[in-house]
Design a protein around this motif. Structure first.
Motif, mmCIF file in Angstrom:
data_model
loop_
_atom_site.group_PDB
_atom_site.id
_atom_site.type_symbol
_atom_site.label_atom_id
_atom_site.label_comp_id
_atom_site.label_asym_id
_atom_site.label_seq_id
_atom_site.Cartn_x
_atom_site.Cartn_y
_atom_site.Cartn_z
ATOM 1 N N ARG A 21 0.826 -1.185 0.000
ATOM 2 C CA ARG A 21 0.000 0.000 0.000
ATOM 3 C C ARG A 21 0.868 1.245 0.000
ATOM 4 N NH1 ARG A 21 -3.201 -0.589 4.806
ATOM 5 N NH2 ARG A 21 -1.985 -2.401 5.335
ATOM 6 N N GLU A 200 -16.197 0.577 5.254
ATOM 7 C CA GLU A 200 -15.396 -0.345 4.462
ATOM 8 C C GLU A 200 -15.500 -0.010 2.976
ATOM 9 O OE1 GLU A 200 -16.580 -4.304 5.269
ATOM 10 O OE2 GLU A 200 -14.941 -5.212 4.152
ATOM 11 N N ALA A 204 -12.611 1.146 0.439
ATOM 12 C CA ALA A 204 -12.221 0.277 -0.663
ATOM 13 C C ALA A 204 -12.626 0.849 -2.022
ATOM 14 C CB ALA A 204 -12.854 -1.097 -0.469
ATOM 15 N N GLU A 205 -13.876 1.317 -2.118
ATOM 16 C CA GLU A 205 -14.374 1.708 -3.437
ATOM 17 C C GLU A 205 -14.101 3.163 -3.772
ATOM 18 O OE1 GLU A 205 -18.410 0.493 -3.927
ATOM 19 O OE2 GLU A 205 -18.036 -1.476 -3.055
ATOM 20 N N GLY A 207 -11.612 4.790 -2.468
ATOM 21 C CA GLY A 207 -10.174 4.982 -2.413
ATOM 22 C C GLY A 207 -9.736 6.073 -1.461
ATOM 23 N N GLU A 221 -11.467 -5.554 13.552
ATOM 24 C CA GLU A 221 -10.989 -6.717 12.823
ATOM 25 C C GLU A 221 -11.701 -6.866 11.489
ATOM 26 O OE1 GLU A 221 -9.908 -11.259 13.897
ATOM 27 O OE2 GLU A 221 -11.760 -10.492 14.737
ATOM 28 N N MET B 1 -10.985 -11.043 8.023
ATOM 29 C CA MET B 1 -10.804 -9.745 7.368
ATOM 30 C C MET B 1 -11.443 -9.760 6.008
ATOM 31 S SD MET B 1 -7.341 -7.677 6.862
ATOM 32 C CE MET B 1 -7.285 -7.892 5.130
ATOM 33 N N SER B 2 -12.279 -8.802 5.740
ATOM 34 C CA SER B 2 -13.056 -8.904 4.513
ATOM 35 C C SER B 2 -12.703 -7.829 3.489
ATOM 36 C CB SER B 2 -14.537 -8.812 4.865
ATOM 37 O OG SER B 2 -14.747 -7.710 5.720
ATOM 38 N N VAL B 3 -11.776 -6.952 3.822
ATOM 39 C CA VAL B 3 -11.460 -5.895 2.872
ATOM 40 C C VAL B 3 -10.626 -6.454 1.719
ATOM 41 C CG1 VAL B 3 -10.167 -3.768 2.535
ATOM 42 C CG2 VAL B 3 -11.564 -4.080 4.563
ATOM 43 N N MET B 5 -7.874 -6.278 -0.389
ATOM 44 C CA MET B 5 -6.644 -5.517 -0.214
ATOM 45 C C MET B 5 -6.200 -4.825 -1.496
ATOM 46 S SD MET B 5 -5.547 -5.667 2.877
ATOM 47 C CE MET B 5 -3.774 -5.488 2.867
ATOM 48 N N SER B 7 -7.933 -3.661 -3.918
ATOM 49 C CA SER B 7 -8.740 -2.481 -4.215
ATOM 50 C C SER B 7 -8.443 -1.361 -3.229
ATOM 51 C CB SER B 7 -10.223 -2.870 -4.173
ATOM 52 O OG SER B 7 -10.983 -1.846 -3.622
ATOM 53 N N ALA B 8 -8.296 -1.744 -1.948
ATOM 54 C CA ALA B 8 -8.018 -0.735 -0.941
ATOM 55 C C ALA B 8 -6.651 -0.117 -1.166
ATOM 56 C CB ALA B 8 -8.073 -1.361 0.452
ATOM 57 N N GLY B 9 -5.774 -0.887 -1.786
ATOM 58 C CA GLY B 9 -4.416 -0.427 -1.926
ATOM 59 C C GLY B 9 -4.206 0.508 -3.087
ATOM 60 N N ARG B 10 -5.188 0.609 -3.951
ATOM 61 C CA ARG B 10 -5.008 1.498 -5.093
ATOM 62 C C ARG B 10 -4.850 2.934 -4.623
ATOM 63 N NH1 ARG B 10 -9.472 -0.514 -8.989
ATOM 64 N NH2 ARG B 10 -8.791 -2.562 -8.337
ATOM 65 N N PRO B 12 -5.345 6.689 -4.174
ATOM 66 C CA PRO B 12 -6.510 7.511 -4.484
ATOM 67 C C PRO B 12 -6.208 8.548 -5.558
ATOM 68 C CG PRO B 12 -5.597 8.066 -2.331
ATOM 69 C CD PRO B 12 -4.882 6.855 -2.810
ATOM 70 N N VAL B 17 -11.552 5.366 -7.815
ATOM 71 C CA VAL B 17 -11.974 4.098 -8.381
ATOM 72 C C VAL B 17 -13.462 4.207 -8.645
ATOM 73 C CG1 VAL B 17 -11.878 1.624 -8.070
ATOM 74 C CG2 VAL B 17 -10.282 3.098 -6.840
ATOM 75 N N HIS B 19 -16.915 2.943 -9.247
ATOM 76 C CA HIS B 19 -17.712 1.739 -9.102
ATOM 77 C C HIS B 19 -19.164 2.114 -9.284
ATOM 78 C CE1 HIS B 19 -14.812 -1.320 -7.610
ATOM 79 N NE2 HIS B 19 -14.090 -0.242 -7.443
ATOM 80 N N LEU B 21 -21.247 2.943 -7.150
ATOM 81 C CA LEU B 21 -21.630 4.084 -6.336
ATOM 82 C C LEU B 21 -21.213 5.392 -6.979
ATOM 83 C CD1 LEU B 21 -20.890 2.576 -2.900
ATOM 84 C CD2 LEU B 21 -22.979 3.746 -3.474
#
Lengths: 341, 323
Positions: A21, A200, A204-205, A207, A221, B1-3, B5, B7-10, B12, B17, B19, B21
Motif C-alpha cells: 500500500r 469499508e 475500498a471503493e 479509495g 478486525e 478480514m473482509s477488505v 486488499m 482495491s483498498a491499496g489502489r 486515491p 476508483v 464503481h 456508487l
C-alpha cells in the motif's frame, strides 16, 4: 509497516506497508502532548498510518481524541512532530483541514434543519462554491444511504441516520483522508454493521484512506487493513491486520476433565497453553503442534470433547497484551517473534 | 478480514476508483479562508431573518421589520395630506426603535450563536480550513449586517415617502442631507448591538436563557439609566432650577448636569443618544441631556463596551474549540 516501539525513536524503515500500500498518510514522531495540570495525553508517540482503513484502538482516555486534534492542527503538541498527507500539523493546519474530513465522536448536529441544508452548509465551510456544495451534499447523502430522507429535519432522524449525516458532512468536502472518531457510537448491532460496511466501502471503493478511532476491538478486525493500538498516549502496537490475525492462530482444546494435567503435559512438550474459559488455547506453530497435542491427549488418556482451530478475535490478543503494555518486556518480544513467523 | 486488499491499496490519486456508487472527486475551485468567512457571515445574516429555517423562525424578524416601518408609512400618509415630515431621520421613533431592536437582538443573537453551542456543531467548524477567530468574526459580520438592515430599511422607506411628497430639487436635497446622518447612526447601533448581543448570547447554550440574558441586560441597563436620568431631572426641578421645555439638561446647574450626564452612561441606548447629540444631532428623543464636551466620554465608553464584548466573544470560542 512494522511495529515501532514507543521509546520515541523514529522508525528507520521506509513507511510502506508489506502489502504494497502507498506511503503513510499520517506520520508522528515522538509526539507528546501534556495538558495544563501535568496531564499527559500523548507520550512520545511514533507511528505511521498507511493508506487503506486503519483502526486506531485504545480505551477511553488512551489519547485517541487528543491525537486527532493534534493531527487536525487544533492542538499544538508539547513536543515532537506530526505530518498529515505530507503537511506539518503545526504549520499547515489550514491546509490539512482542507484535505481531511472529520467525524467527531459526540453528537454534533442541529436538529431543526434538513440534512441537505446542513451538509451543503458544511461543504461551503470546507471551501466549496455554492453550486458544488449543493451537488456534493446530495451525492454524499446518497453515498451514506440517506437519499430519500435528505429533505427531512435532522431532529426526526434515528441515531443511525444521524451518524450517517455526520459521515456525509465529512465526505462533502471531497477529503483525501477521513478521520472518524467512534463512528459506531450509540448504534444498535444492526446499525453498527451498516455503519461499518459503509466505512469499508468508502475505504475500498472510493479509495479514501480512513482512520477509524474506536475502543471496540471486535469491530476493527472486520473492516481494517491495519491497526494502531495506543495506551496511555503510547504506542502499544502497529501492524497490518494480516499480521495481527496470523499471530493469533490457535487451537482450542476442550477436555471433560484433567485440564491441568493436560496443560502440564503440553508444557513438557514445549507448547504454551493457556486456559480459556473451560478449555485450553495453544498457539499453532506448525503441523507438529497438532501432533504434539494429539500425542499429549493420547498419553494422558483424556476424554477429548472439542478440538478446534480458531482465529483469535483481536480483542483477545489485546487482553493478553494488556499485561505487556510496558515496551520491551520479554513477552512483547515473544509476540513480535510470533509476528515474524 | 473482509477488505479487498488490492482495491483498498489502489492509490486515491489515480483518479479515484469508479464503481457502481460513482464517487466523484471534486477538482474545481475552492474558496480561501476569506471566502469561507464570507459564506458563514452570509449564512448568519440569513439565519437572523429566519431564511432556510421553518416559517416559525421568520415570524419575529418580519414583525420587527413591519413594526419599525410603520412610522415611515404613517409619515408618508401624513405628508401626502400636506403636513410636514413628522418623523426625524436620526431619532426616528425612539421608544419603538429601542424596544424593537432590544427584542430583535435578544431573540436573534441566540439564533446565531446559542444554537451552534447547543447542538455542539462547533468542532465541525473548527475542523474546517479557517482560523479560530474566524467563526465569531463571521457571526459578528452577519449579525451587524442584519441589524443594519433592520435599522436602515425603515429610514429608506421614510426617505422614499418624504421625497415622493416634496417638490423641487432643493427640497429633495434637504431630505437627503437629513437622511445621511440617520444612516450613519445605524452603523453605530449595528456594530454596538451586534457585539453586545452576540457576546451575551454566547454565554449560554440554552436559547431561552441566552435570550433572557440579552433582554434583561439591555432592558435593565436602559431602565437604570432612565431612572437615574429621571431622578436627576426631578432633583434639578425641585432645587428650583428652571427647566423649561426644550433639550433637558441644557439649563441645569453644573453639578446636577454632570450627574445627569453620568446617568446616561449606563445603557447602550442612552449612550447612542449621547453620542448622537455630541456629534451634533439636534432633535431630542430621550431624557438624555446634550452632553457637550462630555460626549467624548460617551463615545469612549461605547467603544470600550464594544471592544470588551468582542474580546469576550473571541475568548468564548477560543475555549470552546478545545472542548
Amino acid at each position: 509497516m512494522r511495529a515501532s516501539p514507543s521509546e520515541g525513536q523514529a522508525d528507520p524503515q521506509p513507511l510502506t506497508s508489506p502489502a504494497g500500500r502507498g506511503a503513510a498518510v499520517i506520520e508522528t514522531t515522538a509526539l507528546t502532548k501534556v495538558y495544563p495540570g501535568n496531564v499527559t495525553a500523548l507520550a512520545g508517540l511514533t507511528v505511521a498510518f498507511p493508506s487503506g482503513v486503519t483502526g486506531l484502538i485504545g480505551a477511553n482516555g488512551a489519547g485517541k481524541s487528543t491525537l486527532i486534534k493534534v493531527l487536525l492542527g487544533l492542538l499544538e503538541p508539547t513536543q515532537g512532530a506530526a505530518k498529515v498527507l505530507g503537511h506539518d500539523c503545526v504549520k499547515d493546519g489550514m491546509k490539512i483541514r482542507q484535505l481531511v474530513g472529520y467525524m467527531p465522536e459526540h453528537d454534533c448536529l442541529p436538529t431543526d434543519i434538513t440534512a441537505t441544508e446542513f451538509v451543503t452548509h458544511m461543504g461551503r465551510m470546507s471551501g466549496l462554491p455554492a453550486t458544488a456544495a449543493r451537488e456534493r451534499a446530495a451525492e454524499s447523502l446518497r453515498h451514506v444511504g440517506l437519499h430519500e430522507e435528505r429533505y427531512r429535519q435532522i431532529g426526526t432522524y434515528s441515531t443511525g441516520m444521524k451518524q450517517r449525516v455526520k459521515l456525509a458532512q465529512a465526505l462533502a468536502g471531497d477529503p483525501r483522508l477521513l478521520l472518524l472518531d467512534e463512528p459506531t457510537n450509540g448504534l444498535d448491532p444492526a446499525g453498527r454493521n451498516a455503519m461499518l460496511e459503509l466505512i469499508e466501502r468508502i475505504g475500498a471503493e472510493f479509495g479514501i484512506p480512513i482512520v477509524v478511532a474506536s475502543h471496540l476491538l471486535g469491530e476493527i478486525e472486520r473492516i481494517c487493513d491495519g491497526l494502531v493500538a495506543i495506551e496511555a498516549g503510547r504506542l502499544l502496537r502497529a501492524d497490518t491486520m494480516d499480521s495481527f490475525t496470523r499471530a493469533s492462530q490457535t487451537l482450542l482444546i476442550e477436555v471433560d476433565d484433567g485440564v491441568d494435567a493436560l496443560r502440564a503435559e503440553l508444557a513438557r512438550r514445549g507448547l504454551r497453553a493457556r486456559p480459556y474459559q473451560r478449555a485450553l488455547l495453544v498457539p499453532i506453530g506448525g503441523d507438529d503442534t497438532y501432533d504434539a497435542v494429539r500425542d499429549a491427549i493420547a498419553a494422558l488418556g483424556l476424554p477429548l470433547s472439542r478440538l478446534e482451530q480458531r482465529r483469535h478475535q483481536v480483542e483477545e490478543i489485546f487482553r493478553d497484551d494488556d499485561r505487556i503494555a510496558a515496551p520491551g518486556s520479554g513477552e512483547h518480544g515473544e509476540l513480535e517473534a510470533a509476528d515474524v513467523r | 478480514m473482509s477488505v479487498d486488499m488490492s482495491s483498498a491499496g489502489r492509490p486515491p490519486a489515480a483518479g479515484g476508483v469508479i464503481h457502481d456508487l460513482g464517487y466523484q472527486r471534486y477538482d474545481g475551485p475552492r474558496l480561501g479562508r476569506a471566502g469561507i468567512v464570507a459564506a458563514l457571515a452570509w449564512h448568519s445574516f440569513r439565519s437572523a431573518y429566519g431564511f432556510s429555517r421553518g416559517a416559525k423562525a421568520k415570524i419575529l424578524p418580519v414583525i420587527a421589520m413591519i413594526a419599525l416601518c410603520l412610522p415611515a408609512v404613517v409619515n408618508a400618509f401624513a405628508m401626502s395630506r400636506g403636513n410636514p415630515r413628522v418623523v426625524d431621520y436620526d431619532t426616528y421613533s425612539p421608544v419603538l426603535r429601542d424596544l424593537v431592536l432590544t427584542v430583535f437582538v435578544a431573540v436573534q443573537a441566540p439564533e446565531l450563536v446559542s444554537r451552534d453551542l447547543r447542538s455542539r456543531v462547533l468542532p465541525l467548524y473548527f475542523s474546517r480550513p479557517i482560523k479560530p477567530g474566524d467563526y465569531p468574526l463571521a457571526k459578528y459580520l452577519g449579525f451587524t449586517a442584519a441589524i443594519l438592515v433592520l435599522f436602515e430599511v425603515p429610514l429608506l422607506l421614510l426617505y422614499g415617502g418624504s421625497v415622493a411628497n416634496v417638490h423641487g430639487g432643493s427640497a429633495v436635497w434637504a431630505q437627503t442631507r437629513a437622511l445621511i446622518p440617520g444612516l450613519l447612526l445605524g452603523l453605530m447601533w449595528a456594530v454596538s448591538l451586534a457585539a453586545i448581543g452576540l457576546f451575551l448570547a454566547s454565554l449560554s447554550a440554552r436559547r431561552g436563557l441566552a435570550t433572557g440574558t440579552v433582554a434583561i441586560v439591555l432592558l435593565l441597563t436602559y431602565t437604570l439609566a432612565e431612572i437615574l436620568l429621571q431622578i436627576e431631572t426631578q432633583s434639578a426641578i425641585n432645587s428650583g432650577v428652571a427647566r423649561p421645555a426644550g433639550p433637558p439638561g441644557a439649563f441645569a446647574g453644573p453639578r446636577v448636569d454632570l450627574a445627569e450626564k453620568v446617568a446616561g452612561l449606563f445603557s447602550p441606548f442612552t449612550l447612542f443618544e449621547g453620542v448622537r447629540r455630541w456629534l451634533g444631532g439636534t432633535s431630542t428623543a430621550d431624557n438624555v441631556p446634550a452632553p457637550g464636551a462630555f460626549g467624548v466620554v460617551y463615545a469612549l465608553v461605547l467603544i470600550a463596551i464594544v471592544a470588551l464584548s468582542l474580546s469576550g466573544l473571541a475568548a468564548r470560542y477560543r475555549r470552546a474549540r478545545l472542548s
